[in-house]
Design a protein around this motif. Structure first.
Motif, mmCIF file in Angstrom:
data_model
loop_
_atom_site.group_PDB
_atom_site.id
_atom_site.type_symbol
_atom_site.label_atom_id
_atom_site.label_comp_id
_atom_site.label_asym_id
_atom_site.label_seq_id
_atom_site.Cartn_x
_atom_site.Cartn_y
_atom_site.Cartn_z
ATOM 1 N N TYR A 57 -86.721 -14.237 -9.636
ATOM 2 C CA TYR A 57 -86.631 -15.641 -10.084
ATOM 3 C C TYR A 57 -86.976 -16.646 -8.993
ATOM 4 O O TYR A 57 -86.893 -17.846 -9.227
ATOM 5 N N VAL A 58 -87.323 -16.191 -7.792
ATOM 6 C CA VAL A 58 -87.499 -17.127 -6.680
ATOM 7 C C VAL A 58 -88.918 -17.098 -6.094
ATOM 8 O O VAL A 58 -89.624 -16.096 -6.189
ATOM 9 N N CYS A 59 -89.280 -18.217 -5.468
ATOM 10 C CA CYS A 59 -90.514 -18.252 -4.682
ATOM 11 C C CYS A 59 -90.208 -17.969 -3.218
ATOM 12 O O CYS A 59 -91.089 -17.566 -2.454
ATOM 13 N N LEU A 60 -88.949 -18.199 -2.825
ATOM 14 C CA LEU A 60 -88.592 -18.191 -1.408
ATOM 15 C C LEU A 60 -87.126 -17.768 -1.266
ATOM 16 O O LEU A 60 -86.280 -18.179 -2.083
ATOM 17 N N ILE A 61 -86.858 -16.955 -0.242
ATOM 18 C CA ILE A 61 -85.470 -16.619 0.114
ATOM 19 C C ILE A 61 -85.178 -17.267 1.452
ATOM 20 O O ILE A 61 -85.939 -17.108 2.415
ATOM 21 N N LYS A 62 -84.071 -18.011 1.497
ATOM 22 C CA LYS A 62 -83.673 -18.665 2.748
ATOM 23 C C LYS A 62 -82.524 -17.875 3.372
ATOM 24 O O LYS A 62 -81.569 -17.539 2.679
ATOM 25 N N THR A 63 -82.675 -17.614 4.676
ATOM 26 C CA THR A 63 -81.669 -16.811 5.371
ATOM 27 C C THR A 63 -81.039 -17.602 6.514
ATOM 28 O O THR A 63 -81.630 -18.549 7.046
ATOM 29 N N HIS A 64 -79.792 -17.184 6.853
ATOM 30 C CA HIS A 64 -79.156 -17.566 8.126
ATOM 31 C C HIS A 64 -78.820 -16.228 8.769
ATOM 32 O O HIS A 64 -77.702 -15.722 8.655
ATOM 33 N N VAL A 65 -79.804 -15.647 9.432
ATOM 34 C CA VAL A 65 -79.661 -14.263 9.873
ATOM 35 C C VAL A 65 -78.525 -14.117 10.900
ATOM 36 O O VAL A 65 -77.918 -13.053 11.018
ATOM 37 N N ASP A 66 -78.204 -15.221 11.585
ATOM 38 C CA ASP A 66 -77.157 -15.140 12.620
ATOM 39 C C ASP A 66 -75.737 -15.059 12.056
ATOM 40 O O ASP A 66 -74.785 -14.880 12.816
ATOM 41 N N ILE A 67 -75.553 -15.182 10.729
ATOM 42 C CA ILE A 67 -74.190 -15.049 10.183
ATOM 43 C C ILE A 67 -73.910 -13.619 9.708
ATOM 44 O O ILE A 67 -72.810 -13.299 9.278
ATOM 45 N N PHE A 88 -91.879 -12.779 -2.934
ATOM 46 C CA PHE A 88 -91.355 -14.069 -2.448
ATOM 47 C C PHE A 88 -91.599 -14.180 -0.954
ATOM 48 O O PHE A 88 -91.831 -13.167 -0.273
ATOM 49 N N LEU A 89 -91.542 -15.413 -0.433
ATOM 50 C CA LEU A 89 -91.664 -15.638 1.002
ATOM 51 C C LEU A 89 -90.268 -15.767 1.622
ATOM 52 O O LEU A 89 -89.276 -15.908 0.896
ATOM 53 N N ILE A 90 -90.236 -15.731 2.957
ATOM 54 C CA ILE A 90 -88.960 -15.757 3.684
ATOM 55 C C ILE A 90 -88.904 -16.994 4.585
ATOM 56 O O ILE A 90 -89.877 -17.319 5.271
ATOM 57 N N PHE A 91 -87.744 -17.650 4.543
ATOM 58 C CA PHE A 91 -87.521 -18.876 5.324
ATOM 59 C C PHE A 91 -86.215 -18.712 6.104
ATOM 60 O O PHE A 91 -85.141 -18.756 5.516
ATOM 61 N N GLU A 92 -86.323 -18.478 7.408
ATOM 62 C CA GLU A 92 -85.115 -18.434 8.253
ATOM 63 C C GLU A 92 -84.753 -19.873 8.631
ATOM 64 O O GLU A 92 -85.494 -20.568 9.314
ATOM 65 N N ASP A 93 -83.576 -20.275 8.164
ATOM 66 C CA ASP A 93 -83.090 -21.651 8.320
ATOM 67 C C ASP A 93 -82.428 -21.785 9.697
ATOM 68 O O ASP A 93 -81.227 -21.942 9.815
ATOM 69 N N ARG A 94 -83.247 -21.714 10.756
ATOM 70 C CA ARG A 94 -82.708 -21.625 12.120
ATOM 71 C C ARG A 94 -82.336 -22.992 12.697
ATOM 72 O O ARG A 94 -81.585 -23.082 13.663
ATOM 73 N N LYS A 95 -82.927 -24.048 12.153
ATOM 74 C CA LYS A 95 -82.641 -25.418 12.644
ATOM 75 C C LYS A 95 -82.693 -25.498 14.173
ATOM 76 O O LYS A 95 -81.743 -25.904 14.836
ATOM 77 N N PHE A 96 -83.852 -25.134 14.720
ATOM 78 C CA PHE A 96 -84.044 -25.245 16.170
ATOM 79 C C PHE A 96 -83.821 -26.697 16.597
ATOM 80 O O PHE A 96 -84.140 -27.632 15.849
ATOM 81 N N ALA A 97 -83.320 -26.882 17.820
ATOM 82 C CA ALA A 97 -83.011 -28.256 18.264
ATOM 83 C C ALA A 97 -83.035 -28.400 19.786
ATOM 84 O O ALA A 97 -82.340 -29.255 20.323
ATOM 85 N N ASP A 98 -83.839 -27.583 20.497
ATOM 86 C CA ASP A 98 -83.785 -27.603 21.971
ATOM 87 C C ASP A 98 -85.162 -27.956 22.558
ATOM 88 O O ASP A 98 -86.088 -28.281 21.821
ATOM 89 N N ILE A 99 -85.294 -27.839 23.867
ATOM 90 C CA ILE A 99 -86.579 -28.136 24.510
ATOM 91 C C ILE A 99 -87.615 -27.076 24.117
ATOM 92 O O ILE A 99 -87.258 -25.963 23.691
ATOM 93 N N GLY A 100 -88.884 -27.429 24.270
ATOM 94 C CA GLY A 100 -89.972 -26.561 23.830
ATOM 95 C C GLY A 100 -89.875 -25.139 24.351
ATOM 96 O O GLY A 100 -90.004 -24.165 23.606
ATOM 97 N N ASN A 101 -89.624 -24.985 25.642
ATOM 98 C CA ASN A 101 -89.590 -23.652 26.247
ATOM 99 C C ASN A 101 -88.457 -22.804 25.641
ATOM 100 O O ASN A 101 -88.644 -21.623 25.345
ATOM 101 N N THR A 102 -87.312 -23.414 25.443
ATOM 102 C CA THR A 102 -86.167 -22.668 24.898
ATOM 103 C C THR A 102 -86.399 -22.279 23.445
ATOM 104 O O THR A 102 -86.157 -21.133 23.050
#
Ligand code: S5P
Length: 276
Positions: A57-67, A88-102
């Motif tokens: 039933y989905v086009c995309l599965i969203k994950t929070h693999v760290d939980i 379906f495609l896969i979307f890891e909802d990681r919400k990155f928020a740091d400097i480019g290198n990290t």
């Protein structure tokens, strides 16, 4: 009304330059589903069981693999097998928020190696454009796509006004890798100067905070219906978590299937209403 809002998913897929965005739009059209299920459960078995049931039933599965408490690499192989089985495609909802290198290291390396399996991921624009260049250095050669969090679904969110406009400008400057936004409404033309032509831009809007039976939770989440999100606000994909797998202990797999089909039908009907 803007052009991408009134075009079909198929029309948009045909001319989208980013491979992940194109694949998502094609999948939506093929499966007649603009539903993304967010599988926020903590046990590997439960994670795979829910995905196997909602997969059709989905086009995309969203994950929070760290939980996931019992994470091991084989879980990703099983997730990829389900992605192929159910299309379906896969979307890891990681919400990155740091400097480019990290963020480049967080995206490519560590236990999860997100870039190797997740077609789409997302980032907060708060560090500025360097977060996009950092992630693009890893994801672009792999054909991945990035979503910027331009708005959030939560009560009191600070991602409003000028912040949202700057997020859209950042995306416009990196539209080879940024494919769209996590947002609550269409962003066409937001933050554009009068001189700028934005007619041809096609950013995908993926929208969490969707529920048919509840208006929110006790921790600041706010829900709107697929009709409010897709028909009235012009969003492209509805992201649904607890509305589908429930809030109690244990998961009723039959109910999960019923809810997934219900949300798929509601999201698709809302889209048909939008394009007329
Ligand atoms: O603004 C946001 C952005 C995201 S990605 N609000 C959200 O709720 N999310 C995510 O969507 C959140 O991390 C969770 O995984 C999902 C919503 O889950 P639900 O159970 O409330 O539908």
């Amino acid at each position: 009304m803007s052009s991408s809002q009134t075009q079909t998913y198929a029309q948009r897929a045909a001319k989208h330059p980013n491979p992940s965005a194109k694949a998502l739009l094609d999948t939506i059209e093929r499966k007649k589903s603009n539903l993304c299920v967010s599988v926020d459960v903590t046990k590997g078995d439960e994670f795979l069981n829910v995905i196997d049931v909602v997969g059709p039933y989905v086009c995309l599965i969203k994950t929070h693999v760290d939980i996931i408490e019992d994470f091991e690499t084989s879980l990703i192989e099983k997730l990829q097998a389900l992605s192929a089985k159910h299309d379906f495609l896969i979307f890891e909802d990681r919400k990155f928020a740091d400097i480019g290198n990290t963020v480049a290291l967080q995206y490519s390396s560590g236990v999860h190696k997100i870039a190797t399996w997740s077609h789409i991921t997302n980032a907060h624009p708060v560090p500025g454009p360097s977060i996009v260049t950092g992630l693009a250095s890893v994801g672009k050669p792999l054909g991945r796509g990035l979503l910027l969090l331009a708005e959030m679904s939560t009560k009191g969110s600070l991602a409003t006004g000028t912040y949202t406009e700057e997020a859209v400008r950042m995306a416009r400057a990196h539209s080879d890798f940024v494919i769209g936004f996590i947002a609550q409404r269409r962003m066409d033309g937001v933050g554009a100067s009068a001189a700028q032509s934005v007619v041809d831009e096609d950013f995908l809007i993926l929208t969490p905070g969707v529920g048919l039976d509840s208006r929110g939770d006790s921790m600041g989440q706010q829900y709107r219906t697929p009709k409010e999100v897709v028909t009235e606000s012009g969003c492209d994909v509805i992201i649904v978590g607890r509305g589908i797998y429930g809030t109690g202990n244990g998961i009723d797999i039959q109910a999960v299937q019923t809810q997934a089909e219900r949300y798929r039908a509601a999201g698709w009907a809302a889209y048909l209403d939008r394009i007329g």
